[in-house]
Scaffold this motif. Structure first.
Motif, PDB file in Angstrom:
ATOM      1  N   PRO A 108      50.338  52.287  48.614  1.00 22.14           N
ATOM      2  CA  PRO A 108      49.682  53.398  49.315  1.00 22.14           C
ATOM      3  C   PRO A 108      49.369  53.073  50.771  1.00 22.14           C
ATOM      4  O   PRO A 108      49.374  53.967  51.620  1.00 22.14           O
ATOM      5  CB  PRO A 108      48.407  53.639  48.505  1.00 22.14           C
ATOM      6  N   LEU A 109      49.121  51.799  51.077  1.00 22.35           N
ATOM      7  CA  LEU A 109      48.893  51.416  52.473  1.00 22.35           C
ATOM      8  C   LEU A 109      50.157  51.612  53.297  1.00 22.35           C
ATOM      9  O   LEU A 109      50.120  52.170  54.398  1.00 22.35           O
ATOM     10  CB  LEU A 109      48.429  49.962  52.549  1.00 22.35           C
ATOM     11  N   LEU A 110      51.291  51.166  52.762  1.00 20.21           N
ATOM     12  CA  LEU A 110      52.556  51.346  53.471  1.00 20.21           C
ATOM     13  C   LEU A 110      52.864  52.829  53.659  1.00 20.21           C
ATOM     14  O   LEU A 110      53.286  53.256  54.745  1.00 20.21           O
ATOM     15  CB  LEU A 110      53.689  50.667  52.703  1.00 20.21           C
ATOM     16  N   ALA A 111      52.638  53.624  52.618  1.00 25.75           N
ATOM     17  CA  ALA A 111      52.894  55.063  52.717  1.00 25.75           C
ATOM     18  C   ALA A 111      52.011  55.700  53.784  1.00 25.75           C
ATOM     19  O   ALA A 111      52.475  56.540  54.567  1.00 25.75           O
ATOM     20  CB  ALA A 111      52.664  55.726  51.358  1.00 25.75           C
ATOM     21  N   ALA A 112      50.741  55.313  53.830  1.00 24.34           N
ATOM     22  CA  ALA A 112      49.834  55.876  54.829  1.00 24.34           C
ATOM     23  C   ALA A 112      50.270  55.504  56.241  1.00 24.34           C
ATOM     24  O   ALA A 112      50.228  56.329  57.158  1.00 24.34           O
ATOM     25  CB  ALA A 112      48.410  55.387  54.566  1.00 24.34           C
ATOM     26  N   LEU A 113      50.702  54.274  56.433  1.00 24.45           N
ATOM     27  CA  LEU A 113      51.167  53.845  57.753  1.00 24.45           C
ATOM     28  C   LEU A 113      52.415  54.613  58.181  1.00 24.45           C
ATOM     29  O   LEU A 113      52.535  55.037  59.335  1.00 24.45           O
ATOM     30  CB  LEU A 113      51.460  52.344  57.736  1.00 24.45           C
ATOM     31  N   VAL A 186      53.326  41.923  52.964  1.00 25.29           N
ATOM     32  CA  VAL A 186      54.682  42.492  52.930  1.00 25.29           C
ATOM     33  C   VAL A 186      54.698  43.954  53.383  1.00 25.29           C
ATOM     34  O   VAL A 186      55.559  44.336  54.188  1.00 25.29           O
ATOM     35  CB  VAL A 186      55.307  42.328  51.539  1.00 25.29           C
ATOM     36  N   PRO A 187      53.789  44.838  52.910  1.00 20.71           N
ATOM     37  CA  PRO A 187      53.802  46.218  53.417  1.00 20.71           C
ATOM     38  C   PRO A 187      53.628  46.291  54.935  1.00 20.71           C
ATOM     39  O   PRO A 187      54.284  47.109  55.594  1.00 20.71           O
ATOM     40  CB  PRO A 187      52.625  46.870  52.695  1.00 20.71           C
ATOM     41  N   ALA A 188      52.759  45.437  55.488  1.00 20.31           N
ATOM     42  CA  ALA A 188      52.554  45.446  56.939  1.00 20.31           C
ATOM     43  C   ALA A 188      53.808  45.004  57.671  1.00 20.31           C
ATOM     44  O   ALA A 188      54.187  45.603  58.697  1.00 20.31           O
ATOM     45  CB  ALA A 188      51.373  44.537  57.299  1.00 20.31           C
ATOM     46  N   VAL A 189      54.479  43.976  57.170  1.00 21.67           N
ATOM     47  CA  VAL A 189      55.702  43.493  57.810  1.00 21.67           C
ATOM     48  C   VAL A 189      56.797  44.557  57.741  1.00 21.67           C
ATOM     49  O   VAL A 189      57.516  44.799  58.724  1.00 21.67           O
ATOM     50  CB  VAL A 189      56.172  42.184  57.150  1.00 21.67           C
ATOM     51  N   VAL A 190      56.930  45.203  56.581  1.00 20.48           N
ATOM     52  CA  VAL A 190      57.940  46.252  56.429  1.00 20.48           C
ATOM     53  C   VAL A 190      57.687  47.376  57.427  1.00 20.48           C
ATOM     54  O   VAL A 190      58.620  47.871  58.083  1.00 20.48           O
ATOM     55  CB  VAL A 190      57.944  46.794  54.989  1.00 20.48           C
ATOM     56  N   TRP A 191      56.429  47.779  57.552  1.00 17.69           N
ATOM     57  CA  TRP A 191      56.110  48.877  58.485  1.00 17.69           C
ATOM     58  C   TRP A 191      56.395  48.475  59.923  1.00 17.69           C
ATOM     59  O   TRP A 191      56.945  49.265  60.693  1.00 17.69           O
ATOM     60  CB  TRP A 191      54.653  49.289  58.327  1.00 17.69           C
ATOM     61  N   VAL A 192      56.043  47.257  60.304  1.00 13.66           N
ATOM     62  CA  VAL A 192      56.284  46.796  61.672  1.00 13.66           C
ATOM     63  C   VAL A 192      57.777  46.817  61.987  1.00 13.66           C
ATOM     64  O   VAL A 192      58.193  47.255  63.065  1.00 13.66           O
ATOM     65  CB  VAL A 192      55.706  45.382  61.869  1.00 13.66           C
TER      66      VAL A 192
END
Length: 208
Positions: A108-113, A186-192
């Motif tokens: 959900p964090l990745l989706a929100a970003l 991992v979600p943060a890295v994917v989003w970046v």
């Protein structure tokens, strides 16, 4: 001056700022957390499938069956329960129930970003991000299984695995890595990696 492309305008978010982006992230996070909580059994199904495939290949002598019950994945092992405090399936073998949400809360964090960035191809990015996270979520599930049978269920069960001290240390490290680090980093890295232009736009805005 040359006209600005639609993609560049969207990536730079000209109508807002970094603070506005953060507010959008929190707003979307409330929505994505709600969806994730109730859709978790469906979202976790691929994790259960991957966990079963990996366990059958990497741990053929350990597992008997893998079943999904809502948010939990149940591993029925070939190990025998050493005492009454260890969960046992029919036949007295050890079973381990693992809550998949412990390892999927980064979704959900990745989706929100992604939604807050308002970049093109949001649906595609959501699907790609979801697919990228699956192996790391599976890592966490299997690491908890190994940690439980090698340490958590006590020496009576651990002795049946044949794990030495260094192996138990490695399993404990893998469990901590899969529980504390992978679900958030991992979600943060994917989003970046997906939104480098937006980050560059934020950096230019701060230097103005």
């Amino acid at each position: 001056p040359p006209p600005t492309s639609r993609r560049s305008r969207l990536d730079a978010m000209p109508s807002g700022s970094f603070a506005r982006f953060v507010l959008l992230v929190f707003a979307w996070l409330a929505c994505t957390l709600f969806v994730w909580w109730f859709a978790s059994p469906v979202l976790s199904w691929p994790v259960a499938v991957l966990a079963e495939l990996v366990s059958r290949v990497a741990l053929p002598d350990l597992g008997q069956a893998v079943e999904q019950h809502g948010d939990s994945i149940t591993f029925v092992t070939s190990l025998h329960a050493a005492n009454a405090t260890v969960a046992a399936a029919a036949g007295g073998v050890v079973s381990d129930d693992i809550d998949v949400r412990h390892f999927t809360f980064g979704l959900p964090l990745l989706a929100a970003l992604i939604l807050a960035a308002r970049a093109p191809h949001r649906v595609r990015n959501l699907l790609i991000g979801y697919a990228i996270l699956l192996p790391f979520q599976t890592w966490g599930v299997l690491a908890e299984l190994l940690e439980d049978i090698a340490v958590g269920f006590g020496p009576g069960v651990a002795s049946q695995t044949g794990c030495g001290a260094w192996q138990r240390e490695a399993i404990a490290f893998g469990y901590q890595f899969g529980t504390l680090l992978l679900p958030t980093v991992v979600p943060a890295v994917v989003w970046v990696l997906m939104h480098r232009r937006l980050l560059e736009a934020f950096a230019r805005g701060r230097t103005l």
